[in-house]
Design a protein around this motif. Structure first.
Motif, PDB file in Angstrom:
ATOM      1  N   TYR A  41      18.749 -31.512  83.247  1.00 59.35           N
ATOM      2  CA  TYR A  41      18.578 -30.882  81.943  1.00 59.35           C
ATOM      3  C   TYR A  41      17.850 -31.847  81.012  1.00 59.35           C
ATOM      4  CZ  TYR A  41      21.732 -27.091  83.210  1.00 59.35           C
ATOM      5  OH  TYR A  41      22.297 -25.996  83.814  1.00 59.35           O
ATOM      6  N   MET A  42      16.927 -31.317  80.233  1.00 56.81           N
ATOM      7  CA  MET A  42      16.149 -32.165  79.338  1.00 56.81           C
ATOM      8  C   MET A  42      17.055 -32.894  78.354  1.00 56.81           C
ATOM      9  SD  MET A  42      13.014 -31.193  76.695  1.00 56.81           S
ATOM     10  CE  MET A  42      11.889 -30.636  77.976  1.00 56.81           C
ATOM     11  N   HIS A  43      18.040 -32.208  77.806  1.00 54.73           N
ATOM     12  CA  HIS A  43      18.884 -32.843  76.785  1.00 54.73           C
ATOM     13  C   HIS A  43      19.749 -33.959  77.362  1.00 54.73           C
ATOM     14  CE1 HIS A  43      22.411 -30.638  78.313  1.00 54.73           C
ATOM     15  NE2 HIS A  43      21.638 -29.555  78.353  1.00 54.73           N
ATOM     16  N   ASP A  44      19.956 -33.964  78.690  1.00 61.00           N
ATOM     17  CA  ASP A  44      20.736 -35.035  79.300  1.00 61.00           C
ATOM     18  C   ASP A  44      19.967 -36.354  79.372  1.00 61.00           C
ATOM     19  OD1 ASP A  44      23.067 -33.629  79.685  1.00 61.00           O
ATOM     20  OD2 ASP A  44      22.547 -32.945  81.704  1.00 61.00           O
ATOM     21  N   THR A  45      18.659 -36.310  79.161  1.00 64.00           N
ATOM     22  CA  THR A  45      17.866 -37.545  79.221  1.00 64.00           C
ATOM     23  C   THR A  45      17.795 -38.256  77.875  1.00 64.00           C
ATOM     24  OG1 THR A  45      15.730 -36.472  78.686  1.00 64.00           O
ATOM     25  CG2 THR A  45      16.425 -36.460  80.994  1.00 64.00           C
ATOM     26  N   TYR A  46      18.367 -37.669  76.840  1.00 65.40           N
ATOM     27  CA  TYR A  46      18.300 -38.264  75.501  1.00 65.40           C
ATOM     28  C   TYR A  46      19.036 -39.603  75.473  1.00 65.40           C
ATOM     29  CZ  TYR A  46      19.075 -39.009  70.511  1.00 65.40           C
ATOM     30  OH  TYR A  46      19.133 -39.560  69.261  1.00 65.40           O
ATOM     31  N   GLY A  84      11.601 -46.707  79.297  1.00 69.13           N
ATOM     32  CA  GLY A  84      11.987 -47.034  80.659  1.00 69.13           C
ATOM     33  C   GLY A  84      13.429 -46.656  80.948  1.00 69.13           C
ATOM     34  N   SER A  85      14.326 -46.956  80.016  1.00 61.60           N
ATOM     35  CA  SER A  85      15.742 -46.608  80.189  1.00 61.60           C
ATOM     36  C   SER A  85      15.930 -45.105  80.322  1.00 61.60           C
ATOM     37  CB  SER A  85      16.557 -47.129  78.994  1.00 61.60           C
ATOM     38  OG  SER A  85      16.517 -48.533  78.920  1.00 61.60           O
ATOM     39  N   ILE A  86      15.217 -44.339  79.501  1.00 60.31           N
ATOM     40  CA  ILE A  86      15.313 -42.881  79.551  1.00 60.31           C
ATOM     41  C   ILE A  86      14.808 -42.355  80.889  1.00 60.31           C
ATOM     42  CG2 ILE A  86      14.317 -40.768  78.565  1.00 60.31           C
ATOM     43  CD1 ILE A  86      14.421 -42.212  75.837  1.00 60.31           C
ATOM     44  N   SER A  87      13.735 -42.952  81.400  1.00 55.04           N
ATOM     45  CA  SER A  87      13.179 -42.516  82.685  1.00 55.04           C
ATOM     46  C   SER A  87      14.159 -42.783  83.824  1.00 55.04           C
ATOM     47  CB  SER A  87      11.854 -43.236  82.950  1.00 55.04           C
ATOM     48  OG  SER A  87      10.921 -42.967  81.933  1.00 55.04           O
ATOM     49  N   TYR A  88      14.799 -43.962  83.808  1.00 56.20           N
ATOM     50  CA  TYR A  88      15.807 -44.256  84.827  1.00 56.20           C
ATOM     51  C   TYR A  88      17.011 -43.330  84.683  1.00 56.20           C
ATOM     52  CZ  TYR A  88      13.650 -48.433  86.833  1.00 56.20           C
ATOM     53  OH  TYR A  88      12.820 -49.284  87.503  1.00 56.20           O
ATOM     54  N   LYS A  89      17.393 -43.019  83.460  1.00 55.66           N
ATOM     55  CA  LYS A  89      18.506 -42.096  83.223  1.00 55.66           C
ATOM     56  C   LYS A  89      18.198 -40.723  83.807  1.00 55.66           C
ATOM     57  CE  LYS A  89      21.451 -40.270  79.518  1.00 55.66           C
ATOM     58  NZ  LYS A  89      21.668 -40.208  78.044  1.00 55.66           N
ATOM     59  N   HIS A  90      16.938 -40.300  83.688  1.00 55.84           N
ATOM     60  CA  HIS A  90      16.532 -39.016  84.248  1.00 55.84           C
ATOM     61  C   HIS A  90      16.629 -39.039  85.773  1.00 55.84           C
ATOM     62  CE1 HIS A  90      14.242 -35.337  84.915  1.00 55.84           C
ATOM     63  NE2 HIS A  90      13.484 -36.017  85.763  1.00 55.84           N
ATOM     64  N   MET A  91      16.210 -40.137  86.391  1.00 59.24           N
ATOM     65  CA  MET A  91      16.216 -40.224  87.848  1.00 59.24           C
ATOM     66  C   MET A  91      17.632 -40.397  88.405  1.00 59.24           C
ATOM     67  SD  MET A  91      13.149 -39.908  89.087  1.00 59.24           S
ATOM     68  CE  MET A  91      13.337 -40.637  90.719  1.00 59.24           C
ATOM     69  N   LEU A  92      18.451 -41.204  87.754  1.00 58.13           N
ATOM     70  CA  LEU A  92      19.775 -41.526  88.282  1.00 58.13           C
ATOM     71  C   LEU A  92      20.851 -40.531  87.865  1.00 58.13           C
ATOM     72  CD1 LEU A  92      19.693 -45.387  87.654  1.00 58.13           C
ATOM     73  CD2 LEU A  92      19.291 -44.181  89.814  1.00 58.13           C
ATOM     74  N   LEU A 131      16.102 -45.815  67.109  1.00 58.08           N
ATOM     75  CA  LEU A 131      15.060 -45.473  68.074  1.00 58.08           C
ATOM     76  C   LEU A 131      15.651 -44.490  69.062  1.00 58.08           C
ATOM     77  CD1 LEU A 131      13.687 -49.062  68.849  1.00 58.08           C
ATOM     78  CD2 LEU A 131      13.025 -47.525  66.993  1.00 58.08           C
ATOM     79  N   SER A 132      14.968 -43.378  69.294  1.00 63.73           N
ATOM     80  CA  SER A 132      15.477 -42.368  70.217  1.00 63.73           C
ATOM     81  C   SER A 132      14.342 -41.795  71.037  1.00 63.73           C
ATOM     82  CB  SER A 132      16.204 -41.243  69.465  1.00 63.73           C
ATOM     83  OG  SER A 132      15.311 -40.576  68.584  1.00 63.73           O
ATOM     84  N   GLY A 133      14.693 -41.143  72.147  1.00 67.12           N
ATOM     85  CA  GLY A 133      13.669 -40.557  72.996  1.00 67.12           C
ATOM     86  C   GLY A 133      14.262 -39.613  74.015  1.00 67.12           C
ATOM     87  N   ILE A 134      13.361 -38.876  74.703  1.00 67.10           N
ATOM     88  CA  ILE A 134      13.780 -37.870  75.664  1.00 67.10           C
ATOM     89  C   ILE A 134      12.621 -37.584  76.611  1.00 67.10           C
ATOM     90  CG2 ILE A 134      13.043 -35.921  74.236  1.00 67.10           C
ATOM     91  CD1 ILE A 134      15.549 -34.417  75.131  1.00 67.10           C
TER      92      ILE A 134
END
Length: 345
Positions: A41-46, A84-92, A131-134
């Motif tokens: 889910y997109m919102h889970d990568t926030y 980078g942290s958000i990208s790893y969160k999306h993958m893991l 600082l935030s991102g998704i």
């Protein structure tokens, strides 16, 4: 999820040596067939980072510049780390809080490019910063990450200071080739709009790459514009009342040795650190050119063509490419480029 590695550099060197010997004695086996990756889910990568500058004088001291404001280059460094942290969160997955060892995970993520950074409001007065991102879009092996910087007032009012986009790519830890990323699940109109924005950004980047000067010659329209510019600015007439500077005289260079203290989780120089170096050199060049204090407004794009090894020599160069015509709001466009020289022992 920190993007700076917790592994000691001495341990990283030993691991690299043992891995090299192992690969020589045992050829790499063919990878097992890949299973379909579960969608996220997109919102889970926030994810977000809070920097309490107003309430922590000790923290502000580490980030303050010579004029009592915030060092923009250091904030850029944080934005790259956050992407980078958000990208790893999306993958893991959203439940994983530690990265672990890259070789055990089987993949790593790098910053391919910074599409755009726009300053929407002044960073001063100094306030607490969020600082935030998704992740807003996923391709086969790439992700588009949107980031935002906000100032938090005492009364709770939030001001958006900066918006930007990072393009991240996933690589196999053994083969260094592209590795598929988890697809996205869209749950609202807003998420669908963000997905379209990320998709359009990727298509625009691909189109610009196909039409770059390294691939095709200038079009007739571009050649005509260059000739018109030469007639207007390349002659001694027309701007005799204004000071002019040859573009070649705006060249500024900096050479540095890359140390292991600035490495990332896959033992290369951290991309955010390179962004900070480039920004600070560009800022210095613009200040020298204008002979005054300048204000950063936007970053058009940064492309990371190759990783920078630890121990290499980095040569950063910058040059003023464009200034606004007389009578318009003063502005300077600075280009920068980095070249790597690997030292062989």
């Amino acid at each position: 999820m920190p993007m700076r590695t917790p592994i000691l550099w001495s341990e990283a060197l030993l691991n690299a040596t043992s891995t090299s010997k192992s690969s020589e004695s045992h050829p790499t086996e063919a990878p097992a067939p890949e299973q379909p990756l579960p969608p996220r889910y997109m919102h889970d990568t926030y994810a977000e980072i809070l920097l309490p500058f107003a309430s922590s004088p000790e923290l502000f001291e580490r980030y303050t510049n010579a004029w009592g404001g915030l060092r923009t280059g250091m904030l850029m460094e944080h934005l790259d780390s956050l992407a980078g942290s958000i990208s790893y969160k999306h993958m893991l997955g959203p439940g994983v809080e530690t990265l672990g060892r890259i070789r055990e995970r089987g993949f790593y993520i790098v910053t391919a490019s910074v599409d755009r950074l726009d300053i929407l409001a002044p960073l001063s007065p100094v306030r607490d910063i969020r600082l935030s991102g998704i992740v807003i879009y996923t391709g086969t092996s790439s992700m588009e990450v949107a980031v935002k910087m906000e100032a938090l007032g005492v009364s709770g009012v939030e001001d958006t200071l900066l918006l930007g986009r990072f393009s991240m790519v996933c690589r196999d830890a053994r083969t260094r080739k592209a590795r598929p990323v988890n697809p996205l699940i869209l749950g609202s109109r807003e998420e669908t709009a963000l997905y379209s924005m990320g998709e359009n950004a990727k298509k625009r980047r691909q189109s610009l790459a196909l039409h770059s000067l390294s691939r095709v010659p200038p079009s007739s329209t571009e050649a005509e514009e260059l000739h018109t510019m030469y007639l207007q600015y390349g002659q001694d007439s027309g701007l005799s009342n204004y000071e002019r500077v040859w573009m070649g005289e705006t060249h500024l260079e900096k050479t540095m040795l890359m140390f292991p203290q600035e490495r990332n989780v896959h033992q290369k120089v951290f991309g955010g650190y390179l962004m900070r170096l480039a920004y600070e050199l560009g800022f210095a060049n613009a200040s020298l050119f204008t002979r005054s204090h300048v204000t950063f407004m936007s970053l058009d794009s940064i492309s990371f063509a190759k990783p920078v090894p630890i121990g290499s020599i980095l040569r950063l160069t910058s040059q003023v490419l464009h200034t606004t015509p007389p009578g318009e709001l003063p502005g300077v466009v600075v280009h920068f480029k980095s070249n790597v020289l690997a030292i062989r022992s």
